[in-house]
Write a protein that holds these residues in place. Structure first.
Motif, short mmCIF file in Angstrom:
data_model
loop_
_atom_site.label_atom_id
_atom_site.label_comp_id
_atom_site.label_asym_id
_atom_site.label_seq_id
_atom_site.Cartn_x
_atom_site.Cartn_y
_atom_site.Cartn_z
N THR A 41 0.84 -1.20 0.00
CA THR A 41 0.00 0.00 0.00
C THR A 41 0.87 1.25 0.00
O THR A 41 2.06 1.21 0.33
CB THR A 41 -0.92 0.03 1.23
OG1 THR A 41 -0.12 0.07 2.42
CG2 THR A 41 -1.81 -1.21 1.26
N VAL A 42 0.26 2.37 -0.37
CA VAL A 42 0.96 3.66 -0.42
C VAL A 42 0.24 4.65 0.48
O VAL A 42 -0.97 4.87 0.34
CB VAL A 42 1.02 4.21 -1.86
CG1 VAL A 42 1.67 5.59 -1.87
CG2 VAL A 42 1.79 3.25 -2.76
N GLU A 43 0.99 5.23 1.42
CA GLU A 43 0.44 6.24 2.32
C GLU A 43 1.29 7.50 2.24
O GLU A 43 2.52 7.43 2.15
CB GLU A 43 0.44 5.72 3.77
CG GLU A 43 -0.11 6.72 4.77
CD GLU A 43 -0.01 6.22 6.21
OE1 GLU A 43 -0.48 6.95 7.12
OE2 GLU A 43 0.55 5.13 6.42
N ILE A 44 0.62 8.65 2.24
CA ILE A 44 1.31 9.93 2.31
C ILE A 44 1.07 10.50 3.71
O ILE A 44 -0.07 10.68 4.13
CB ILE A 44 0.80 10.90 1.23
CG1 ILE A 44 0.97 10.28 -0.16
CG2 ILE A 44 1.55 12.22 1.32
CD1 ILE A 44 2.40 9.92 -0.52
N LEU A 45 2.17 10.73 4.43
CA LEU A 45 2.09 11.18 5.81
C LEU A 45 1.76 12.66 5.90
O LEU A 45 2.13 13.45 5.03
CB LEU A 45 3.42 10.91 6.52
CG LEU A 45 3.91 9.46 6.54
CD1 LEU A 45 5.32 9.39 7.12
CD2 LEU A 45 2.96 8.58 7.35
N SER A 46 1.09 13.03 6.97
CA SER A 46 0.84 14.44 7.24
C SER A 46 2.03 15.02 7.99
O SER A 46 2.38 14.52 9.07
CB SER A 46 -0.42 14.62 8.07
OG SER A 46 -0.54 15.96 8.52
N PRO A 47 2.70 16.04 7.47
CA PRO A 47 3.87 16.62 8.16
C PRO A 47 3.53 17.15 9.54
O PRO A 47 4.43 17.30 10.38
CB PRO A 47 4.30 17.75 7.22
CG PRO A 47 3.72 17.41 5.89
CD PRO A 47 2.43 16.70 6.18
N ASN A 48 2.27 17.43 9.81
CA ASN A 48 1.87 17.98 11.11
C ASN A 48 1.52 16.90 12.12
O ASN A 48 1.24 17.21 13.28
CB ASN A 48 0.66 18.91 10.93
CG ASN A 48 0.98 20.08 10.03
OD1 ASN A 48 2.07 20.64 10.09
ND2 ASN A 48 0.02 20.46 9.19
N ARG A 49 1.52 15.64 11.69
CA ARG A 49 1.15 14.55 12.61
C ARG A 49 2.13 13.38 12.48
O ARG A 49 1.72 12.22 12.35
CB ARG A 49 -0.28 14.09 12.34
CG ARG A 49 -1.33 15.15 12.66
CD ARG A 49 -2.73 14.54 12.73
NE ARG A 49 -3.13 13.99 11.44
CZ ARG A 49 -3.73 14.70 10.49
NH1 ARG A 49 -3.98 15.99 10.67
NH2 ARG A 49 -4.09 14.13 9.34
N LEU A 50 3.40 13.67 12.50
CA LEU A 50 4.41 12.62 12.39
C LEU A 50 4.56 11.86 13.70
O LEU A 50 4.56 12.46 14.79
CB LEU A 50 5.76 13.22 11.99
CG LEU A 50 5.83 13.91 10.62
CD1 LEU A 50 7.22 14.47 10.39
CD2 LEU A 50 5.45 12.95 9.50
N GLU A 51 4.69 10.55 13.60
CA GLU A 51 4.97 9.74 14.78
C GLU A 51 6.36 10.06 15.32
O GLU A 51 7.28 10.38 14.56
CB GLU A 51 4.92 8.24 14.43
CG GLU A 51 3.55 7.64 14.36
CD GLU A 51 3.60 6.13 14.17
OE1 GLU A 51 4.70 5.60 13.87
OE2 GLU A 51 2.56 5.48 14.31
N VAL A 52 6.51 9.93 16.63
CA VAL A 52 7.82 10.04 17.27
C VAL A 52 8.13 8.70 17.92
O VAL A 52 7.29 8.12 18.62
CB VAL A 52 7.84 11.17 18.32
CG1 VAL A 52 9.15 11.16 19.10
CG2 VAL A 52 7.63 12.52 17.65
N ILE A 53 9.34 8.20 17.67
CA ILE A 53 9.74 6.91 18.24
C ILE A 53 10.92 7.10 19.19
O ILE A 53 11.62 8.11 19.14
CB ILE A 53 10.10 5.89 17.15
CG1 ILE A 53 11.25 6.40 16.26
CG2 ILE A 53 8.87 5.55 16.32
CD1 ILE A 53 12.64 6.07 16.74
#
Length: 591
Positions: A217-229
């Motif tokens: 699958t292909v997902e485009i991330l939202s720059p304002n809601r990036l996960e932090v690890i």
């Protein structure tokens, strides 16, 4: 040698004890197994028989060593290749099947199996190029649909194939041009965030049409809601790309935090560019992309090392570069507000310079007093990064005075006899396993080093399984002056077993380079052995960074002539003595 160089197939074939070469030596084939599959264009047959009569392969005599060992190579055609070995009234039959590396197109119209890319789920930022690929029937029109966007995939007229990293070990690492008329590729940029699901590939030819849904699958991330690890391993493995085929970068200390800017399968791309496996991290819910400032920096001396403390607001990713008289530490996602640094006169550090090289990246250049570095460590204690630079070895008074029998007093050396237990390593023509000769030579070397005053640690002293992780942990826990992993070599199927011989050295960190070159040259010259060369290599037992760590390849188990030298007890004693002398001389040059 390490799994990466011992060629696991060869290593797994033989578990027999050593067969003494004598007039009664039967025909014996160490490699390949009776039914063998390979993608190589040729194969070598490794074995032995008493030297009194000829050994025939498919009716033709083959060259052998004085003791009767043999290792001829034969070309392979695609499919089954049968070999019959005869010696007097003895016979061994072997079938080697050469497999094609070319993708197989289906009968009729369609895509080659497993050729649609991306093959795994991916996630990217808006505006990044996303590329698609397929191998399909020639002269077709190929496209892919993602959401409401249709992307044409165009045939690639020529492709270049790079050989594996192993190829440099046989001198065959040149790119190979290949026709790519069935390889279709195309890229697009998507600016809108969202999950677009699986792309659908279409193929049109002569009025016929075939569609196939991609597996990723292909997902485009939202720059304002990036996960932090946050890294949960002691040393998170950072790489240049999303698979173990990509090169390693500086390991990330436990506690490091970063934002995720891309995904591919079970790999995460971090905000400073490196990739890490998802299982080595945990998600920090509600966290914003990590950024920190840094103000003052301080240092302290602890037994055997100098520690430099970098107080931060949050643990950020790090990178290390070593060179002659320089150790460079880069902190990412960091902005300096530094006015004061405390660093006294130090056994290791001459001066510390720092630079804000980009708005979010600070570089610390440690100018060192000596070209030889003895190891380092990085860890977080809370949000403070601690860099530990090891001091030169503390030689005892007898070592400093240079008394001939105690010249290594005060030196700690870790010896790692490669393989062991179920992991046999490479095998000689008569079945002699590498794990045994590794242990024999390591014990002889241990004795020589102790006689010279060194403290010696062994990763194993019996024939037992010891994991690579446990061997590496011993180096990090014991912090020896140097660490040496003792191995003997082999080749992949396409290698030249008869004409490849010699002593090789493998290093990874700059601090191990001088030792590897010195030992290589010393052994080649003193023992009058051929040179295989010195290699930078990403191996488990060259990667430990707390001490200069070198992997020694002391000869080729599969070379018919060199194996006679390898298995000779007198030569083994001379080799151990020469290695000990080489270590002693090297230590003297870097005091």
């Amino acid at each position: 040698m390490q799994k990466i160089l011992s060629w696991a197939i060869l290593a797994s074939v033989i578990t027999l004890p050593v067969l003494p070469v004598s007039a009664e030596q039967p025909l014996f084939l160490a490699y390949p197994p009776r039914e063998h599959k390979t993608t190589a264009e040729k194969i070598f047959l490794i074995g032995t028989a008493a030297p009194t009569s000829e050994v025939l392969v498919n009716g033709k005599p083959i060259p052998r060593s004085q003791s009767g060992n043999f290792a001829p190579s034969f070309p392979l055609q695609l499919g089954e290749n049968r070999f019959t070995l005869r010696y007097l009234n003895q016979e061994i039959q072997v079938t080697v099947t050469r497999l094609s590396t070319e993708p197989q197109l289906p009968q009729g119209l369609g895509f080659a199996k497993d050729s649609l890319t991306p093959a795994a789920d991916i996630a990217r930022l808006p505006g990044e190029q996303i590329c698609f690929g397929a191998i399909a029937s020639p002269r077709a029109r190929v496209s892919v649909t993602l959401g409401n966007q249709r992307i044409s995939l165009l045939p690639q007229s020529q492709d270049v194939q790079l050989p594996s990293n192993f190829a440099v070990l046989t001198g065959q690492n040149q790119p190979t041009p290949r026709a790519a008329i069935n390889n279709y590729q195309g890229c697009a940029e998507i600016s809108q965030a969202g999950n677009f699901g699986n792309p659908v590939f279409q193929l049109n030819l002569n009025g016929e049409r075939v569609s196939q849904r991609g597996t990723g699958t292909v997902e485009i991330l939202s720059p304002n809601r990036l996960e932090v690890i946050e890294v949960i391993e002691e040393a998170g493995v950072a790489r240049t790309g999303p698979s173990t085929n990509y090169s390693r970068l500086t390991p990330l200390p436990k506690g490091t935090r970063a934002a995720v800017t891309g995904k591919q399968g079970d790999w995460l791309r971090l905000d400073y560019g490196a990739w890490i496996r998802q299982k080595e991290t945990k998600v920090i819910s509600g966290a914003t992309p990590p950024k920190s400032i840094i103000r003052s920096i301080t240092s302290r001396q602890v037994p055997g090392a100098t520690e430099i403390l970098f107080p931060l607001e949050i643990p950020v990713p790090v990178s290390v570069q070593q060179s002659d008289k320089t150790f460079t530490l880069t902190l990412h996602n960091l902005t300096a507000q530094t006015d004061t640094i405390f660093l006294n006169d130090d056994p290791v550090i001459k001066r510390l310079d720092w630079y804000q090289v980009t708005p979010d990246r600070v570089q610390y250049n440690f100018r060192l007093k000596s070209e030889q570095q003895w190891g380092y460590d990085l860890r977080y204690e809370g949000t403070t990064l601690i860099l530990s630079l090891r001091h030169p070895p503390n030689l005892s008074s007898r070592g400093i005075l240079g008394l001939s029998t105690q010249r290594l007093a005060g030196i700690k050396i870790l010896l790692d006899p490669g393989h062991g237990g179920a992991e046999t390593g490479a095998s000689g023509p008569n079945g002699y396993p590498e794990k045994d000769v590794n242990l024999v030579v390591s014990k002889l070397l241990q004795k020589e080093l102790v006689q010279r005053g060194a403290t010696v640690y062994m990763t194993r002293e019996t024939d037992k399984d010891v994991s690579l992780r446990d061997r590496m942990d011993m180096i990090h826990e014991l912090e020896p002056t140097i660490a040496l992993s003792i191995h003997y070599n082999a080749l992949p199927d396409y290698g030249d077993a008869i004409n490849t011989a010699g002593i090789g050295m493998f290093w990874y960190h700059t601090q191990a380079h001088d030792l590897s070159v010195f030992l290589h040259n010393y052994l080649v010259q003193k023992l009058r052995r051929p040179s295989y060369g010195v290699f930078w290599n990403n191996l488990a037992l060259t990667r430990p960074h707390k001490a200069p760590s070198v992997l020694l390849e002391l000869g080729f188990m599969i070379n018919p002539v060199e194996f006679e030298w390898i298995s000779n007890p007198r030569e083994q004693r001379q080799l151990a003595n020469a290695i000990a002398d080489g270590i002693t001389e090297w230590i003297a040059t870097v005091e």
